[in-house]
Design a protein around this motif. Structure first.
Motif, PDB file in Angstrom:
ATOM      1  N   LEU A 242     -30.925  44.018  16.134  1.00 22.12           N
ATOM      2  CA  LEU A 242     -29.807  44.797  15.586  1.00 22.12           C
ATOM      3  C   LEU A 242     -29.814  44.792  14.059  1.00 22.12           C
ATOM      4  O   LEU A 242     -29.429  45.779  13.427  1.00 22.12           O
ATOM      5  CB  LEU A 242     -28.477  44.238  16.109  1.00 22.12           C
ATOM      6  N   SER A 243     -30.232  43.686  13.454  1.00 21.27           N
ATOM      7  CA  SER A 243     -30.274  43.639  11.984  1.00 21.27           C
ATOM      8  C   SER A 243     -31.336  44.578  11.433  1.00 21.27           C
ATOM      9  O   SER A 243     -31.187  45.130  10.349  1.00 21.27           O
ATOM     10  CB  SER A 243     -30.556  42.216  11.508  1.00 21.27           C
ATOM     11  N   ASP A 246     -29.979  48.428  12.939  1.00 19.61           N
ATOM     12  CA  ASP A 246     -28.641  48.877  12.537  1.00 19.61           C
ATOM     13  C   ASP A 246     -27.998  47.825  11.649  1.00 19.61           C
ATOM     14  O   ASP A 246     -27.060  47.142  12.064  1.00 19.61           O
ATOM     15  CB  ASP A 246     -27.812  49.120  13.807  1.00 19.61           C
ATOM     16  N   PRO A 247     -28.471  47.645  10.399  1.00 18.03           N
ATOM     17  CA  PRO A 247     -27.958  46.538   9.583  1.00 18.03           C
ATOM     18  C   PRO A 247     -26.577  46.778   8.988  1.00 18.03           C
ATOM     19  O   PRO A 247     -25.823  45.842   8.797  1.00 18.03           O
ATOM     20  CB  PRO A 247     -28.998  46.395   8.483  1.00 18.03           C
ATOM     21  N   ILE A 248     -26.277  48.079   8.663  1.00 17.50           N
ATOM     22  CA  ILE A 248     -25.003  48.346   7.986  1.00 17.50           C
ATOM     23  C   ILE A 248     -24.301  49.507   8.676  1.00 17.50           C
ATOM     24  O   ILE A 248     -24.939  50.500   9.047  1.00 17.50           O
ATOM     25  CB  ILE A 248     -25.236  48.688   6.492  1.00 17.50           C
TER      26      ILE A 248
END
Lengths: 342, 320
Positions: A242-243, A246-248
């Motif tokens: 997920l980092s 989709d980090p932010i």
């Protein structure tokens, strides 16, 4: 007058040899008896809970369907839980027995471990029979699901999935050809691994009474480590994926639509490959680790024996205890325990 | 530490005496497997049930993400409960082992004889202290391993909170303020201090309980009295610590609330103050938390030293 032989008092202590034989007999009875006891407990629990849960509530229309579903569900849950508990127990017994076998110079270690596996064959077989029971219950449920026996409309979700994906041929072949044999034969591999692990842990014991503790600590510690590894590995894997993907957050919505909306369905071949790979990995790890641990144990015992021999030849203050702790040459002390112990 | 050696007469005697104790031997051999087994079964059951329950309704990747904090949270709670139980048992064991050390010698009238030897009081005292603690290596090992496992799990949980609940929603300006204005430093300091505090607890508690046992042993006339006094003292210490910490935390929380919201402050000294900036609030609150943690750690260490000094001082007057 001839001397009358002295009558043996009934309160006289029994000779150590007869106590040992009595212990051996008790252990044999326990080993043989565990199979009927396990099956008896399983039938008793299934009968009891099956009866308790088979009384349908008043609002149920199809009583036959309810009773079949209840009986199948209860049987499955009880057999799954029982086989889990029995597998765990056999693992502990194997670790303890392996630890007890870890003595001497290591030359007889392989033979000792073989004897351990032979002695635990019947308890392990009881686990296999419980697992076979699980397969039978699923088969019985399949019969009710695929046919119209008793005019029932029993359709459990698992079998709905199976029927919907009957074209999932590769997965079915993998399930029946690879997963099922491992499901039934896995307890023997686990028992083998547990005995080897217990033997390695027992090789660290300085006294005979420490071996059980070390063997059990190793087996339970391995289970603890496995649970932690699964939990931590899963958490780290999810966080890393997920980092990266989709980090932010891009907007005010929680879901930023960077990942697929639904979890993807695996194709037949991919599912089969995943299943076969998992089974091969598990089985291979158990077999490979058993061989490795046995080899390590033998090396450790050989080194301990050589050190003990050196101490016996040239004793220093405080070292005679190490020599007398059980690390005596084969055939003098430790290895005769194969035939003597239960 | 030459008194913590098998060749030291007092240390060797106390160690050999305990090796012959069957109950203690069984406890030492059984505690590590018991801790591993209990934790493994509890974790497998609770975490497994949580994961399966979440998987049963998950349909997207984000649903799967929610498994992480739930599973880790339940695992932390499970390990904390087991640590509390195992730690309480270890506490009782330490006090019970330590209490007869001096009181036993006094009761058997051998303390005076021991003091006539060439061994100094410090050597005798610490040799006995070390001998009793050495016998509890196995429970300590189990507790340390459990503590390490729970520490890593907590760190993973904090990593999830940081990555997916804090950093995930930070804007560009938030990031800038966070790095350029060093807003990462105060929470990091607090994290390091509390990590040190948490990780050191098994060892510190062992030493503290040993010190309490030695004080009870030095002041009691018989072994029975010493064990009872030691256990009561440990219980009193536990209750006092809880009440004191709760009071301090409440007081500090009250002061911080007064300071951060002066317009609503009930104390006149705070109502006339200006509202502190966000920067001042961040640094002050985090440094207060850090200082509190450091004070806790140092208080524990200081208590151990103080209690050992008190016990030795009392032992010096025995048989004089």
């Amino acid at each position: 007058m001839s001397d009358q032989p002295a009558s043996v008092s009934s309160s006289a202590p029994r000779a150590p040899e007869s106590r040992g034989k009595s212990r051996i007999r008790t252990r044999r009875l326990l080993r043989i008896g565990c199979l009927p006891v396990t099956l008896g407990v399983a039938f008793l629990l299934i009968g009891l809970f099956g009866f308790l849960f088979s009384i349908p509530p008043t609002y149920v229309r199809d009583r036959a369907e309810y009773q079949i579903a209840a009986f199948v569900s209860v049987s499955l849950i009880i057999l799954l839980l029982l086989q889990l508990a029995a597998t765990w127990l056999v693992g502990l017994l194997a670790a303890n027995a392996g630890a007890q076998a870890s003595k001497g110079s290591g030359q007889m270690l392989v033979r000792r471990l073989r004897v351990v596996r032979q002695r635990l064959a019947i308890p392990t077989l009881s686990v296999v029979l419980l697992r076979l029971g699980v397969v039978l219950v699923i088969t019985v449920a399949s019969v009710f699901a695929y046919t119209n026996l008793l005019s029932s409309t029993y359709r459990p979700e698992f079998l709905e999935w199976l029927r919907r994906d009957s074209g999932n041929l590769y997965f079915l072949i993998a399930l029946l050809g690879v997963a099922l044999p491992y499901w039934l034969g896995g307890p023997f591999l686990r028992m083998r691994f547990s005995a080897a692990l217990g033997a390695l842990a027992g090789s660290w014991a300085k006294r005979a009474d420490e071996r059980t503790s070390y063997g059990l600590a190793a087996r339970l510690g391995a289970g603890f480590a496995a649970v932690l590894a699964a939990m931590w590995g899963g958490a780290i894997g999810v966080l890393v994926v997920l980092s990266i993907v989709d980090p932010i957050s891009r907007g005010s919505y929680y879901y930023s639509n960077r990942l697929p909306a639904d979890l993807p369905a695996l194709s037949s071949g991919a599912a089969a490959a995943l299943l076969i790979g998992s089974v091969v990995l598990l089985a291979g790890t158990q077999v490979g680790l058993s061989i490795l641990l046995t080899s390590l144990t033998r090396t450790r015992l050989q080194r301990k024996y050589q050190r003990a021999q050196k101490n016996l030849a040239d004793p220093l203050p405080g070292t005679s205890e190490e020599a007398a702790s059980g690390d005596t040459p084969d055939g003098v002390h430790g290895d005769t325990a194969i035939s003597a112990s239960g | 530490m030459h008194w913590a050696h098998a060749e030291h007469p007092v240390y060797g005697l106390e160690t050999r005496r305990r090796v012959q104790n069957r109950t203690l031997g069984l406890l030492q051999l059984g505690c590590v497997p018991a801790i591993f087994g209990t934790t493994a079964v509890a974790l497998a059951g609770i975490v497994g049930a949580t994961v399966l329950q979440q998987l049963s309704w998950a349909s997207t990747w984000y649903d799967l993400e929610s498994i992480v904090p739930l599973a880790l949270g339940w695992a932390i709670a499970t390990m904390m409960v087991i640590q509390l139980g195992a730690g309480a048992m270890a506490n009782i064991l330490v006090v019970a082992q330590m209490a007869p050390m001096i009181s036993g010698e006094v009761e058997l009238q051998s303390w005076g004889l021991l003091r006539t030897t060439t061994l100094s009081l410090r050597e005798i005292f610490f040799a006995k202290y070390a001998a009793a603690l050495t016998q509890l290596r196995a429970p300590l090992l189990g507790l340390v391993i459990l503590r390490a496992a729970s520490t890593f799990t907590i760190m993973l949980f904090l990593a999830y909170l940081l990555l997916r609940q804090t950093f995930y929603y930070m804007s560009q300006s938030d990031w800038q303020r966070f790095w350029v204005r060093w807003e990462w430093l105060p929470p990091l300091l607090a994290f390091v201090v509390y990590l040190m505090f948490y990780v050191s607890q098994p060892v510190l508690q062992l030493l503290l309980n040993g010190a309490i046992g030695m004080v009870a042993s030095a002041y009691a006339r018989t072994r029975g009295q010493a064990i009872a006094a030691g256990l009561v003292g440990r219980l009193a210490a536990w209750v006092t610590v809880i009440i004191t910490n709760a009071a301090i935390m409440f007081f500090l929380g009250f002061l911080i609330t007064q300071w951060t919201s002066p317009s609503y402050a009930s104390l006149d000294a705070y109502s006339i103050m200006a509202t502190p900036s966000e920067f001042e609030q961040t640094w002050s609150i985090w440094l207060t938390i850090t200082g509190y943690g450091l004070a806790l750690l140092l208080t524990q260490v200081g208590l151990v030293i103080m209690l050992l000094g008190l016990a030795m001082r009392r032992a010096r007057t025995l048989g004089a």
